[in-house]
Scaffold this motif. Structure first.
Motif, short mmCIF file in Angstrom:
data_model
loop_
_atom_site.label_atom_id
_atom_site.label_comp_id
_atom_site.label_asym_id
_atom_site.label_seq_id
_atom_site.Cartn_x
_atom_site.Cartn_y
_atom_site.Cartn_z
N GLN A 239 0.88 -1.22 -0.01
CA GLN A 239 -0.06 0.09 -0.34
C GLN A 239 0.77 1.32 -0.05
N SER A 240 1.90 1.28 0.73
CA SER A 240 2.77 2.30 0.62
C SER A 240 3.41 2.53 -0.73
N GLU A 241 3.84 1.54 -1.43
CA GLU A 241 4.24 1.69 -2.97
C GLU A 241 3.03 2.25 -3.78
N HIS A 242 1.70 1.67 -3.44
CA HIS A 242 0.70 2.26 -4.24
C HIS A 242 0.58 3.76 -4.27
N SER A 243 0.76 4.27 -2.71
CA SER A 243 0.54 5.63 -2.60
C SER A 243 1.52 6.31 -3.18
N LEU A 244 2.74 6.07 -3.43
CA LEU A 244 3.80 6.89 -4.02
C LEU A 244 3.61 6.79 -5.57
N ILE A 245 2.99 5.77 -6.11
CA ILE A 245 2.42 5.82 -7.50
C ILE A 245 1.51 6.82 -7.61
N ALA A 246 0.47 6.62 -6.86
CA ALA A 246 -0.66 7.78 -6.87
C ALA A 246 -0.49 9.05 -6.82
#
Length: 279
Positions: A239-246
């Protein structure tokens, strides 16, 4: 190494990530009461036993299509009609339709309805050949996703509209709620990546990802009914990785978006490769 053997390693070797991140304060308060949500209909957190119902309804519809009861071009009943017919919630119907759509069996036409598609040969069939008993097969699929999604993230940063960006953040919020509730995040994770594909405003990116099917998210191979058995700290890392992408997409930073997606997908490959080396 079989998936069953993989599960044991997976549960004990998860990374220790940064805490779950919501959206950047810059993106808080993005709700748009007049925004009409597109056909990403897997965003509501399901009930704990909802996964069984989704699979049951989805299989019924698949059987109807396979037997010819629902033919190419036929329109499915409305959401309320399917809810009454199968005696399930709207959320279950939405997720079942999303699953059929991801497998290329139906098409959602905005403001019109859901229609059965003609069978597709070739590319889609080939992508479905992921061997769930071989971790190396999962890595192969992740390599294909990287080739598609790294560029998709960069294009999304350059081309996405505010409404498309908001949908990406809605997917993040949904995954946060599902992780907190102990529910599966597989469908909302896939919705997140498809929302990015849509944000390129090039329909071919979605078509390629949908061709991979449900196994696009490897955790679907490790899921026990409606319960995601992935460790919470592993989900937090993802989820942390997803947040950086978004955030990179919302900031319009195409280079950072590509880098964040590369880190996300390459990291997944490395985690699976580590399991092979330990086996």
């Amino acid at each position: 190494m079989s998936v069953n053997e993989f599960v044991g390693h997976f549960l004990t070797k998860a990374h220790h990530p940064t805490p779950l991140g919501g959206r950047n304060a810059k993106h808080e308060g993005w709700s748009n009461p007049i925004l009409k949500r597109s056909d990403h209909t897997t965003l509501e957190a399901p009930q704990r036993r909802g996964r069984n119902l989704v699979e049951t309804v989805g299989q019924r519809l698949r059987n109807a299509i396979a037997k010819g009861d629902l033919k190419p071009g036929d329109k499915l009943p409305s959401e309320s009609g399917l809810t009454q017919q199968h005696q399930v919630s709207r959320t279950v119907i939405r997720e079942a339709i999303a699953s059929l759509r991801a497998d290329g069996l139906v098409e959602v036409r905005h403001g019109v309805g859901v229609f059965v598609l003609a069978p597709q040969a070739g590319l889609q069939k080939g992508f479905r050949s992921v061997d769930s008993n071989r971790v190396s097969s999962i890595i192969e699929m992740l390599e294909v996703r990287a080739a598609i999604e790294i560029e998709a993230a960069g294009l999304a940063a350059s081309r996405s509209s505010p409404a498309q960006q908001e949908l990406i953040f809605e997917c993040l919020d949904t995954m946060n709620r599902q992780i907190a509730a102990g529910s599966s995040t597989v469908e909302s994770d896939r919705a997140f990546h498809l929302a990015i594909a849509d944000s390129t405003n090039n329909p071919r990116f979605r078509e390629l990802l949908e061709a991979i099917g449900q196994q696009m998210i490897p955790r679907s191979l490790l899921q026990e009914e409606d319960v995601d058995i992935s460790p919470p700290d592993y989900l937090s890392q993802i989820q942390s990785e997803h947040s950086l992408i978004a955030r990179a997409i919302a900031d319009g930073d195409d280079s950072a978006a590509r880098d964040a997606m590369r880190t996300h997908l390459k990291g997944s490959q490395q985690r699976y490769r580590a399991l092979i080396r330990r086996s």
